[in-house]
Design a protein around this motif. Sequence first.
Motif, PDB file in Angstrom:
ATOM      1  N   PHE A   1       9.800   3.904   4.452  1.00  0.00           N
ATOM      2  CA  PHE A   1       9.611   5.327   4.181  1.00  0.00           C
ATOM      3  C   PHE A   1      10.657   5.788   3.185  1.00  0.00           C
ATOM      4  O   PHE A   1      11.804   5.360   3.230  1.00  0.00           O
ATOM      5  N   LEU A   2      10.241   6.682   2.295  1.00  0.00           N
ATOM      6  CA  LEU A   2      11.156   7.245   1.312  1.00  0.00           C
ATOM      7  C   LEU A   2      10.936   8.747   1.257  1.00  0.00           C
ATOM      8  O   LEU A   2       9.800   9.208   1.135  1.00  0.00           O
ATOM      9  N   ALA A   3      12.031   9.501   1.373  1.00  0.00           N
ATOM     10  CA  ALA A   3      11.959  10.956   1.354  1.00  0.00           C
ATOM     11  C   ALA A   3      13.070  11.505   0.462  1.00  0.00           C
ATOM     12  O   ALA A   3      13.978  10.776   0.057  1.00  0.00           O
TER      13      ALA A   3
ATOM     14  N   GLN B   1       7.487  10.768  -7.360  1.00  0.00           N
ATOM     15  CA  GLN B   1       8.649  11.651  -7.314  1.00  0.00           C
ATOM     16  C   GLN B   1       8.287  13.121  -7.124  1.00  0.00           C
ATOM     17  O   GLN B   1       8.948  13.807  -6.339  1.00  0.00           O
ATOM     18  N   PRO B   2       7.249  13.671  -7.780  1.00  0.00           N
ATOM     19  CA  PRO B   2       6.913  15.080  -7.537  1.00  0.00           C
ATOM     20  C   PRO B   2       6.597  15.366  -6.060  1.00  0.00           C
ATOM     21  O   PRO B   2       7.041  16.383  -5.524  1.00  0.00           O
ATOM     22  N   ALA B   3       5.872  14.481  -5.403  1.00  0.00           N
ATOM     23  CA  ALA B   3       5.553  14.673  -3.980  1.00  0.00           C
ATOM     24  C   ALA B   3       6.819  14.590  -3.130  1.00  0.00           C
ATOM     25  O   ALA B   3       7.012  15.393  -2.209  1.00  0.00           O
TER      26      ALA B   3
ATOM     27  N   LEU C   1       0.851  -1.183   0.000  1.00  0.00           N
ATOM     28  CA  LEU C   1       0.000   0.000   0.000  1.00  0.00           C
ATOM     29  C   LEU C   1       0.887   1.233   0.000  1.00  0.00           C
ATOM     30  O   LEU C   1       1.903   1.278   0.686  1.00  0.00           O
ATOM     31  N   TYR C   2       0.473   2.248  -0.770  1.00  0.00           N
ATOM     32  CA  TYR C   2       1.239   3.486  -0.882  1.00  0.00           C
ATOM     33  C   TYR C   2       0.444   4.643  -0.287  1.00  0.00           C
ATOM     34  O   TYR C   2      -0.749   4.783  -0.553  1.00  0.00           O
ATOM     35  N   PHE C   3       1.138   5.481   0.479  1.00  0.00           N
ATOM     36  CA  PHE C   3       0.549   6.682   1.054  1.00  0.00           C
ATOM     37  C   PHE C   3       1.569   7.805   0.960  1.00  0.00           C
ATOM     38  O   PHE C   3       2.762   7.573   1.147  1.00  0.00           O
ATOM     39  N   VAL C   4       1.090   9.020   0.693  1.00  0.00           N
ATOM     40  CA  VAL C   4       1.964  10.189   0.710  1.00  0.00           C
ATOM     41  C   VAL C   4       1.632  10.971   1.975  1.00  0.00           C
ATOM     42  O   VAL C   4       0.484  11.342   2.206  1.00  0.00           O
TER      43      VAL C   4
END
Length: 177
Positions: free
Chosen positions: A41-43, A131-133, A12-15
Amino acid sequence: MTREAHLMRRRLYFVLPDLNSAETIERELLLAKVDDPHIHFLARDGINMGRLHVANLLQRSDLLHGIGIGMIAGGLTGALAGVALSFYPDIGASIGMGGILVLAVVCAMIGSWISGMIAVSIPNSRLRRFQPAIDRGEILLMVDVPVRRTKEIRELIMSHHPEVSAKGQEAQIPAFP
């Protein structure tokens, strides 16, 4: 339910808007009995993620895809080279089918290694849409949950965190990362 169905997972993906939300959601997921190795998590580079479980190299890069492409390309190249060499009178008699197979396997291994070295520096193509987020400073949460818990976990996050955007799920997650 079969053992295989029990082990199947969905990603599941969440921003998330910020580190505060990420830390809170991580605690809630751990309390909901989602194991830490299944929360990623990826930032953007330069953002201190603290103690959060940061996405690893396999999740951030196209390494697995690159290795697969290299294996196929290398194997085919090796097999074709072996077949081509078998037409030469001096070499052809000594190569045989075993030689063609060995050449295909060796070239597949070399192709996997070379393309893996290249792919490790390429961002994961499955994450391109986020990537934009990430560039704006938001944080991507990837959580791998058993199929039977996808709705429960999605509702848990969305009901407690209106600031979070649900971004879908991936039906096939890699067997290991």
